[in-house]
Design an enzyme around this catalytic site. Sequence first.
Site, PDB file in Angstrom:
ATOM      1  N   ALA A  76      56.686  12.900 -63.908  1.00 20.84           N
ATOM      2  CA  ALA A  76      56.314  14.273 -64.229  1.00 20.84           C
ATOM      3  C   ALA A  76      56.017  14.479 -65.711  1.00 20.84           C
ATOM      4  O   ALA A  76      55.984  15.604 -66.179  1.00 20.84           O
ATOM      5  CB  ALA A  76      57.450  15.203 -63.803  1.00 20.84           C
ATOM      6  N   ASN A  88      64.801  13.135 -65.825  1.00 23.16           N
ATOM      7  CA  ASN A  88      64.371  11.734 -65.827  1.00 23.16           C
ATOM      8  C   ASN A  88      63.272  11.484 -66.851  1.00 23.16           C
ATOM      9  O   ASN A  88      63.144  10.397 -67.389  1.00 23.16           O
ATOM     10  CB  ASN A  88      63.819  11.362 -64.450  1.00 23.16           C
ATOM     11  CG  ASN A  88      64.933  11.073 -63.479  1.00 23.16           C
ATOM     12  OD1 ASN A  88      65.615  10.070 -63.611  1.00 23.16           O
ATOM     13  ND2 ASN A  88      65.122  11.948 -62.514  1.00 23.16           N
ATOM     14  N   HIS A 130      56.800  20.569 -69.857  1.00 24.57           N
ATOM     15  CA  HIS A 130      57.293  19.536 -70.774  1.00 24.57           C
ATOM     16  C   HIS A 130      56.385  19.504 -71.986  1.00 24.57           C
ATOM     17  O   HIS A 130      55.180  19.233 -71.845  1.00 24.57           O
ATOM     18  CB  HIS A 130      57.276  18.158 -70.112  1.00 24.57           C
ATOM     19  CG  HIS A 130      58.109  18.066 -68.883  1.00 24.57           C
ATOM     20  ND1 HIS A 130      59.473  18.243 -68.889  1.00 24.57           N
ATOM     21  CD2 HIS A 130      57.772  17.830 -67.602  1.00 24.57           C
ATOM     22  CE1 HIS A 130      59.945  18.109 -67.656  1.00 24.57           C
ATOM     23  NE2 HIS A 130      58.922  17.867 -66.857  1.00 24.57           N
TER      24      HIS A 130
HETATM   25  N1  LIG Z   1      60.542  10.291 -63.229  1.00 24.31           N
HETATM   26  C1  LIG Z   1      60.199  11.532 -62.971  1.00 24.31           C
HETATM   27  O1  LIG Z   1      59.367  12.121 -63.655  1.00 24.31           O
HETATM   28  C2  LIG Z   1      60.803  12.228 -61.793  1.00 24.31           C
HETATM   29  C3  LIG Z   1      60.238  13.420 -61.354  1.00 24.31           C
HETATM   30  C4  LIG Z   1      60.769  14.016 -60.232  1.00 24.31           C
HETATM   31  C5  LIG Z   1      61.878  13.464 -59.581  1.00 24.31           C
HETATM   32  N2  LIG Z   1      62.424  12.336 -60.075  1.00 24.31           N
HETATM   33  C6  LIG Z   1      63.592  11.753 -59.418  1.00 24.31           C
HETATM   34  O2  LIG Z   1      63.197  11.174 -58.193  1.00 24.31           O
HETATM   35  C7  LIG Z   1      64.295  11.188 -57.286  1.00 24.31           C
HETATM   36  C8  LIG Z   1      63.862  11.786 -55.940  1.00 24.31           C
HETATM   37  O3  LIG Z   1      63.464  13.138 -56.119  1.00 24.31           O
HETATM   38  P1  LIG Z   1      63.336  14.109 -54.843  1.00 24.31           P
HETATM   39  O4  LIG Z   1      62.749  15.382 -55.320  1.00 24.31           O
HETATM   40  O5  LIG Z   1      62.668  13.381 -53.721  1.00 24.31           O
HETATM   41  O6  LIG Z   1      64.881  14.346 -54.486  1.00 24.31           O
HETATM   42  P2  LIG Z   1      65.507  14.826 -53.093  1.00 24.31           P
HETATM   43  O7  LIG Z   1      66.843  15.376 -53.436  1.00 24.31           O
HETATM   44  O8  LIG Z   1      64.553  15.690 -52.359  1.00 24.31           O
HETATM   45  O9  LIG Z   1      65.677  13.466 -52.260  1.00 24.31           O
HETATM   46  C9  LIG Z   1      66.551  12.434 -52.649  1.00 24.31           C
HETATM   47  C10 LIG Z   1      66.995  11.691 -51.385  1.00 24.31           C
HETATM   48  O10 LIG Z   1      67.691  10.517 -51.783  1.00 24.31           O
HETATM   49  C11 LIG Z   1      68.916  10.423 -51.051  1.00 24.31           C
HETATM   50  N3  LIG Z   1      69.878   9.743 -51.924  1.00 24.31           N
HETATM   51  C12 LIG Z   1      70.473  10.219 -53.037  1.00 24.31           C
HETATM   52  N4  LIG Z   1      71.267   9.287 -53.581  1.00 24.31           N
HETATM   53  C13 LIG Z   1      71.184   8.195 -52.787  1.00 24.31           C
HETATM   54  C14 LIG Z   1      71.776   6.900 -52.833  1.00 24.31           C
HETATM   55  N5  LIG Z   1      72.631   6.557 -53.798  1.00 24.31           N
HETATM   56  N6  LIG Z   1      71.453   6.022 -51.857  1.00 24.31           N
HETATM   57  C15 LIG Z   1      70.599   6.371 -50.851  1.00 24.31           C
HETATM   58  N7  LIG Z   1      70.014   7.584 -50.757  1.00 24.31           N
HETATM   59  C16 LIG Z   1      70.294   8.480 -51.719  1.00 24.31           C
HETATM   60  C17 LIG Z   1      69.309  11.860 -50.729  1.00 24.31           C
HETATM   61  O11 LIG Z   1      70.136  11.921 -49.582  1.00 24.31           O
HETATM   62  C18 LIG Z   1      67.946  12.513 -50.501  1.00 24.31           C
HETATM   63  O12 LIG Z   1      67.521  12.427 -49.168  1.00 24.31           O
HETATM   64  C19 LIG Z   1      65.414  11.984 -57.985  1.00 24.31           C
HETATM   65  O13 LIG Z   1      66.312  11.108 -58.614  1.00 24.31           O
HETATM   66  C20 LIG Z   1      64.652  12.775 -59.032  1.00 24.31           C
HETATM   67  O14 LIG Z   1      65.462  13.133 -60.131  1.00 24.31           O
HETATM   68  C21 LIG Z   1      61.905  11.691 -61.149  1.00 24.31           C
END
Ligand SMILES: NC(=O)c1ccc[n+]([C@@H]2O[C@H](COP(=O)([O-])OP(=O)(O)OC[C@H]3O[C@@H](n4cnc5c(N)ncnc54)[C@H](O)[C@@H]3O)[C@@H](O)[C@H]2O)c1
Length: 270
Positions: free
Chosen positions: A123, A191, A221
Amino acid sequence: MTVRVGILGCGNIGSYIASALGDRQDIRVCALFDKEVERAQALCQRITPTPKVVAGVEGFVGCCDLVVEAAAPDAVESLIKKTLGYCDLIILSVGGLIREGTLDFAEKTAKECKTKLYVPSGAITGLDVIKASAKKGLRKVKLTTTKNPRSLLDVSYLKEKNIDLNSLSAPLIVFKGTAKDAVEFFPKNINVAAALSLCGVGVEETRVEIVADPGITTNSHEVEVEGVFGKMYVKLENLPSPENPKTSYLAALSVLRQIEEYVGGVKIGT
Ligand SMILES: NC(=O)c1ccc[n+]([C@@H]2O[C@H](COP(=O)([O-])OP(=O)(O)OC[C@H]3O[C@@H](n4cnc5c(N)ncnc54)[C@H](O)[C@@H]3O)[C@@H](O)[C@H]2O)c1
């Protein structure tokens, strides 16, 4: 050749990716894992041919060429330790990579086993400039992230500081400090600070401000960088994903593009 993809985390982004890849002949989503097994099972029903639901990250080994992590920072270390020796990884929860020793272990394993770990821009923007110039000298890297307070309601750090997000009527700076602390205190929300730090001057030197603004609906951002290359100021206004206000739609699109480049073999941009 068909690339076999595994998905760790079947929430907002994982589900979007799995569904989007379903139309491609050269990619097959073949394994899913989520700590909430019913999420993986529900997603499994929506994909053809039906992938298997595995019981842990070890289940990806042997059946996947590439595993896409879209779970949480605390899932990253174990994923790297148990799978990077056998297949390539795309990591989106970049905060998990700044934990002591994790990136060093990943670099060593990838080199020895001839695998690759990719971190998409997610993002954020401006990583290209920071990456290209980091070794020649950066004086300043600062991130200002502004979110609607609704996206920050479950952050324990803010509860401990008695910051009442529900009563905000104007923008409030809720955090000012290093990227290291930002990632620790806002693990699900920032993140992007980890990604900036890893490309540039590290988690101690990258400065972060987080603003809660009840008047906005975007996740914005602003990145300010100064160095030998010159100066950069960019502001990105991300629309939140319809199903999860904590994450930006661009993050899912960024992962999708990374997978397409992985399969296609050509990568444009630094
Ligand atoms: N790098 C970036 O710019 C950026 C941007 C957006 C989201 N993210 C990250 O991406 C990830 C996913 O985002 P999302 O919106 O899909 O989140 P979300 O909450 O919709 O989905 C996350 C899923 O992962 C599962 N989960 C959590 N911890 C787990 C583990 N230890 N083992 C197995 N499953 C697990 C949860 O049950 C859930 O179904 C998050 O960590 C979020 O912070 C990063």
